[in-house]
Scaffold this active site. Structure first.
Site, mmCIF file in Angstrom:
data_model
loop_
_atom_site.group_PDB
_atom_site.id
_atom_site.type_symbol
_atom_site.label_atom_id
_atom_site.label_comp_id
_atom_site.label_asym_id
_atom_site.label_seq_id
_atom_site.Cartn_x
_atom_site.Cartn_y
_atom_site.Cartn_z
ATOM 1 N N ASP A 89 21.000 49.584 31.716
ATOM 2 C CA ASP A 89 22.399 49.601 32.148
ATOM 3 C C ASP A 89 22.683 48.283 32.868
ATOM 4 O O ASP A 89 22.258 48.089 34.013
ATOM 5 C CB ASP A 89 22.671 50.777 33.089
ATOM 6 C CG ASP A 89 22.634 52.133 32.385
ATOM 7 O OD1 ASP A 89 22.050 52.221 31.291
ATOM 8 O OD2 ASP A 89 23.188 53.092 32.943
ATOM 9 N N LYS A 155 30.059 51.578 30.206
ATOM 10 C CA LYS A 155 29.895 52.467 31.362
ATOM 11 C C LYS A 155 30.951 52.149 32.411
ATOM 12 O O LYS A 155 31.223 50.987 32.702
ATOM 13 C CB LYS A 155 28.480 52.289 31.920
ATOM 14 C CG LYS A 155 28.142 53.126 33.139
ATOM 15 C CD LYS A 155 26.686 52.904 33.528
ATOM 16 C CE LYS A 155 26.334 53.510 34.863
ATOM 17 N NZ LYS A 155 24.923 53.238 35.242
ATOM 18 N N LYS A 184 29.894 55.999 28.816
ATOM 19 C CA LYS A 184 29.151 56.657 29.895
ATOM 20 C C LYS A 184 30.016 56.662 31.151
ATOM 21 O O LYS A 184 30.479 55.606 31.597
ATOM 22 C CB LYS A 184 27.828 55.945 30.175
ATOM 23 C CG LYS A 184 27.069 56.551 31.368
ATOM 24 C CD LYS A 184 25.717 55.882 31.597
ATOM 25 C CE LYS A 184 25.039 56.399 32.862
ATOM 26 N NZ LYS A 184 23.709 55.787 33.085
#
Length: 216
Positions: A89, A155, A184
């Site tokens: 991430d 995300k 996400k």
């Protein structure tokens, strides 16, 4: 619907202890979550703890500001992959986005995509765009750049800035990204009801430190 495989069980506090990380892994195996997401120094430990399970090892890169050099992010990712990370991430460079340095952002995203991709063991790449710091137009542009670079997820948040995931942001990101990249949602997800709203809006992965509460 079974939500457990949508959850990245997360512990990114600066003061997280080794025992807390081990407990996180045991909990994740118990509930069969998608992954455990931790800071880079714990990747090796998490990988060993999760060995033999379906739970993936996830870590953050350029966290939480995204304001370091591309090569620093690349080297951080390489080290984490070497230690056993299955998912990365990475925080986008927010300043570059504000300054419309789109070529620099795209270069960084493509470099990271190449770093994460191997035919034997492709690493899932999620890009954190920190929605709370962006205008609507900047969120759209960030998604377009992520889509062009071929990342796996966009995300919403680090969970360390002004606020975390919102239904409105997830809807917008999903409208721009379509089926790929996936979305996400992370940051401030504390109830099952809120998680369900985010999933309904288009999120297919949930980052939370409240995993057991959300699935029990």
């Amino acid at each position: 619907m079974e939500y457990n495989k949508l959850i990245d069980s997360t512990l990114l506090r600066a003061d997280a202890t080794q025992q807390e990380i081990i407990d996180l892994c045991q909990e994740a195996k118990k509930y069969n979550f998608a992954s455990c997401c931790v800071n880079g120094d714990y990747v090796g430990l998490v990988h060993r703890q999760l060995e033999g399970s379906d739970v993936k090892t996830c870590t953050v890169v350029g966290f939480p500001l995204g304001a370091m050099s591309t090569i620093a992010k690349i080297e951080e990712a390489k080290e984490s992959i070497f230690e056993g990370a299955d998912e990365i991430d990475m925080v986008i460079n927010i300043s570059w986005l504000k300054d419309k340095k789109y070529d620099d952002i795209l270069y960084e995203l493509k470099r990271m995509r190449r770093t994460c991709y191997t035919e034997q063991h492709p690493i899932i790449l999620k890009v954190i765009i920190e929605c709370c710091l962006l205008t609507k137009e900047e969120k759209i542009k960030a998604c377009e750049l992520c889509k062009e670079a071929g990342v796996d997820f966009v995300k919403t948040s680090t969970g360390f800035s002004k606020y975390g995931a919102t239904v409105e942001d997830v809807k917008l990101l999903h409208e721009v990204c379509g089926d790929f990249p996936k979305i996400k949602a992370s940051g401030g997800i504390k109830t099952k009801e809120f998680m369900e709203e985010l999933i309904q809006a288009g999120a297919s992965r949930i980052g939370t430190s409240n995993g057991p509460k959300l699935v029990e």
